[in-house]
Design an enzyme around this catalytic site. Structure first.
Site, PDB file in Angstrom:
ATOM      1  N   LYS A  53      43.782  44.558  38.182  1.00  0.00           N
ATOM      2  CA  LYS A  53      44.310  43.835  37.116  1.00  0.00           C
ATOM      3  C   LYS A  53      43.448  42.936  36.323  1.00  0.00           C
ATOM      4  O   LYS A  53      43.652  42.382  35.294  1.00  0.00           O
ATOM      5  CB  LYS A  53      45.529  42.854  37.684  1.00  0.00           C
ATOM      6  CG  LYS A  53      46.586  43.644  38.327  1.00  0.00           C
ATOM      7  CD  LYS A  53      47.625  42.468  39.088  1.00  0.00           C
ATOM      8  CE  LYS A  53      48.051  43.024  40.448  1.00  0.00           C
ATOM      9  NZ  LYS A  53      48.784  41.952  41.241  1.00  0.00           N
ATOM     10  N   GLY A  54      42.230  42.616  37.170  1.00  0.00           N
ATOM     11  CA  GLY A  54      41.317  41.803  36.550  1.00  0.00           C
ATOM     12  C   GLY A  54      40.727  42.009  35.118  1.00  0.00           C
ATOM     13  O   GLY A  54      40.385  41.026  34.565  1.00  0.00           O
ATOM     14  N   GLU A 109      35.671  46.466  32.758  1.00  0.00           N
ATOM     15  CA  GLU A 109      35.818  45.918  34.184  1.00  0.00           C
ATOM     16  C   GLU A 109      35.668  44.365  33.937  1.00  0.00           C
ATOM     17  O   GLU A 109      34.925  43.985  32.965  1.00  0.00           O
ATOM     18  CB  GLU A 109      34.791  46.407  35.161  1.00  0.00           C
ATOM     19  CG  GLU A 109      34.894  45.979  36.614  1.00  0.00           C
ATOM     20  CD  GLU A 109      36.278  46.161  37.120  1.00  0.00           C
ATOM     21  OE1 GLU A 109      37.222  45.518  36.699  1.00  0.00           O
ATOM     22  OE2 GLU A 109      36.218  46.688  38.247  1.00  0.00           O
ATOM     23  N   ASP A 113      30.020  43.602  41.190  1.00  0.00           N
ATOM     24  CA  ASP A 113      29.838  42.577  42.444  1.00  0.00           C
ATOM     25  C   ASP A 113      28.965  43.658  43.041  1.00  0.00           C
ATOM     26  O   ASP A 113      27.813  43.611  43.033  1.00  0.00           O
ATOM     27  CB  ASP A 113      31.224  42.140  43.125  1.00  0.00           C
ATOM     28  CG  ASP A 113      30.629  41.127  44.161  1.00  0.00           C
ATOM     29  OD1 ASP A 113      29.424  40.680  44.096  1.00  0.00           O
ATOM     30  OD2 ASP A 113      31.478  40.956  45.203  1.00  0.00           O
ATOM     31  N   LYS A 141      27.555  40.285  38.649  1.00  0.00           N
ATOM     32  CA  LYS A 141      26.904  39.548  39.808  1.00  0.00           C
ATOM     33  C   LYS A 141      25.949  40.243  40.377  1.00  0.00           C
ATOM     34  O   LYS A 141      25.908  40.672  41.423  1.00  0.00           O
ATOM     35  CB  LYS A 141      28.119  39.059  40.608  1.00  0.00           C
ATOM     36  CG  LYS A 141      27.991  37.822  41.344  1.00  0.00           C
ATOM     37  CD  LYS A 141      28.953  37.863  42.595  1.00  0.00           C
ATOM     38  CE  LYS A 141      30.285  37.263  42.176  1.00  0.00           C
ATOM     39  NZ  LYS A 141      31.069  37.148  43.485  1.00  0.00           N
ATOM     40  N   PHE A 162      31.843  32.776  44.033  1.00  0.00           N
ATOM     41  CA  PHE A 162      33.111  33.492  43.589  1.00  0.00           C
ATOM     42  C   PHE A 162      33.774  32.735  42.320  1.00  0.00           C
ATOM     43  O   PHE A 162      34.052  31.370  42.324  1.00  0.00           O
ATOM     44  CB  PHE A 162      34.195  33.154  44.819  1.00  0.00           C
ATOM     45  CG  PHE A 162      35.364  34.234  44.757  1.00  0.00           C
ATOM     46  CD1 PHE A 162      35.004  35.590  44.983  1.00  0.00           C
ATOM     47  CD2 PHE A 162      36.491  33.696  44.275  1.00  0.00           C
ATOM     48  CE1 PHE A 162      36.312  36.377  45.036  1.00  0.00           C
ATOM     49  CE2 PHE A 162      37.370  34.753  44.159  1.00  0.00           C
ATOM     50  CZ  PHE A 162      37.319  36.166  44.671  1.00  0.00           C
ATOM     51  N   VAL A 163      34.104  33.640  41.556  1.00  0.00           N
ATOM     52  CA  VAL A 163      34.344  33.065  40.090  1.00  0.00           C
ATOM     53  C   VAL A 163      36.105  33.378  39.713  1.00  0.00           C
ATOM     54  O   VAL A 163      36.476  34.672  40.457  1.00  0.00           O
ATOM     55  CB  VAL A 163      33.577  33.535  39.134  1.00  0.00           C
ATOM     56  CG1 VAL A 163      32.366  32.986  39.043  1.00  0.00           C
ATOM     57  CG2 VAL A 163      33.438  35.016  38.958  1.00  0.00           C
ATOM     58  N   ASP A 169      40.914  36.715  39.843  1.00  0.00           N
ATOM     59  CA  ASP A 169      41.901  35.918  40.714  1.00  0.00           C
ATOM     60  C   ASP A 169      41.231  35.666  41.927  1.00  0.00           C
ATOM     61  O   ASP A 169      40.034  36.320  42.494  1.00  0.00           O
ATOM     62  CB  ASP A 169      42.930  36.864  40.927  1.00  0.00           C
ATOM     63  CG  ASP A 169      42.775  37.909  42.024  1.00  0.00           C
ATOM     64  OD1 ASP A 169      41.837  38.833  41.672  1.00  0.00           O
ATOM     65  OD2 ASP A 169      43.525  38.021  43.022  1.00  0.00           O
ATOM     66  N   ARG A 175      44.197  34.039  37.522  1.00  0.00           N
ATOM     67  CA  ARG A 175      44.067  35.093  36.277  1.00  0.00           C
ATOM     68  C   ARG A 175      44.360  34.457  35.072  1.00  0.00           C
ATOM     69  O   ARG A 175      43.921  34.753  34.019  1.00  0.00           O
ATOM     70  CB  ARG A 175      45.127  36.143  36.648  1.00  0.00           C
ATOM     71  CG  ARG A 175      44.662  37.181  37.804  1.00  0.00           C
ATOM     72  CD  ARG A 175      45.401  38.257  37.818  1.00  0.00           C
ATOM     73  NE  ARG A 175      45.430  39.115  39.123  1.00  0.00           N
ATOM     74  CZ  ARG A 175      44.492  39.832  39.333  1.00  0.00           C
ATOM     75  NH1 ARG A 175      43.337  39.913  38.834  1.00  0.00           N
ATOM     76  NH2 ARG A 175      44.758  40.263  40.559  1.00  0.00           N
TER      77      ARG A 175
END
Ligand code: IMP
Ligand code: MG
Length: 189
Positions: A53-54, A109, A113, A141, A162-163, A169, A175
């Protein structure tokens, strides 16, 4: 009610968030990315594939900044669950509704990461006979990369933190932030 039991009234200014990129910075960068994508895909009718979902917030702004004929599809890949670290396990949870054979695919996307998710997805789309497969990611990242992934259109390179926000999320929360923030303490409420 004691003050300690009162929840912060504003989610967007939650003190556990350290702003990294403002809504204005993000929109300015997306305008540049959209112009570049429109230029490079002119006359080719690319299929943009958003990774749920990001990527949904980024994708919705990116397509409106991309003045070109294009199609839109979604795919869902298994992700971290409720953890802040990748399990390394990759699985398609919701597949595309159309064949990609002969199409110019642009995967959209939120963040790359370790690269495990994207290297799997890009390879899968190649195997299915796409004419070309490129990648647009809002965030890179890069320090955490385990698989080499070429990002053709990158919004911002970020350090290993971590963002959340703007589609990203933590355990399905945040989100909806209009900006990107570092989550200071994953254990805080
Ligand atoms: P990768 O396979 O390790 O590259 O992980 C990619 C996916 O993990 C992304 O699509 C995100 O859903 C999630 N992810 C990685 N880093 C972060 C982060 O800092 N915040 C939120 N989600 C993240
Ligand atoms: Mg994702």
């Amino acid at each position: 009610m004691s003050s300690s039991s009162v929840r912060a009234a504003s989610e967007f200014t939650n003190p556990n968030l350290e702003p990294l990129f403002s809504a204005e910075q993000i929109q300015a960068r997306i305008a540049e990315m959209g112009a570049e994508i429109a230029r490079e895909y002119a006359g080719r009718n690319p299929l943009l594939v958003g990774v749920l979902k990001g990527a949904c917030v980024f994708l919705s702004d990116l397509v409106r900044a991309t003045d070109a004929r294009l199609g839109l599809e979604f795919i869902a890949i298994s992700s971290y669950g409720n953890s802040t670290r990748s399990s390394g396990e990759v699985r398609i949870v919701k597949d595309l509704d159309v064949p990609v054979e002969g199409r110019d695919i642009l995967v959209v996307e939120d963040i790359v990461d370790t690269g495990l998710t994207l290297s799997y997805l890009l390879q899968t789309l190649h195997t299915r006979g796409a004419r070309s497969v490129k990648l647009a990611a809002l965030l890179d990242k890069w320090e955490r990369r385990e698989r080499e992934v070429e990002i053709d259109y990158v919004g911002f390179r970020i350090p290993d933190a971590f963002v959340v926000g703007y589609g990203l999320d933590f355990a399905e929360r945040y989100r909806n932030l209009p900006y990107v923030a570092v989550l200071k303490d994953p254990d805080a409420d």
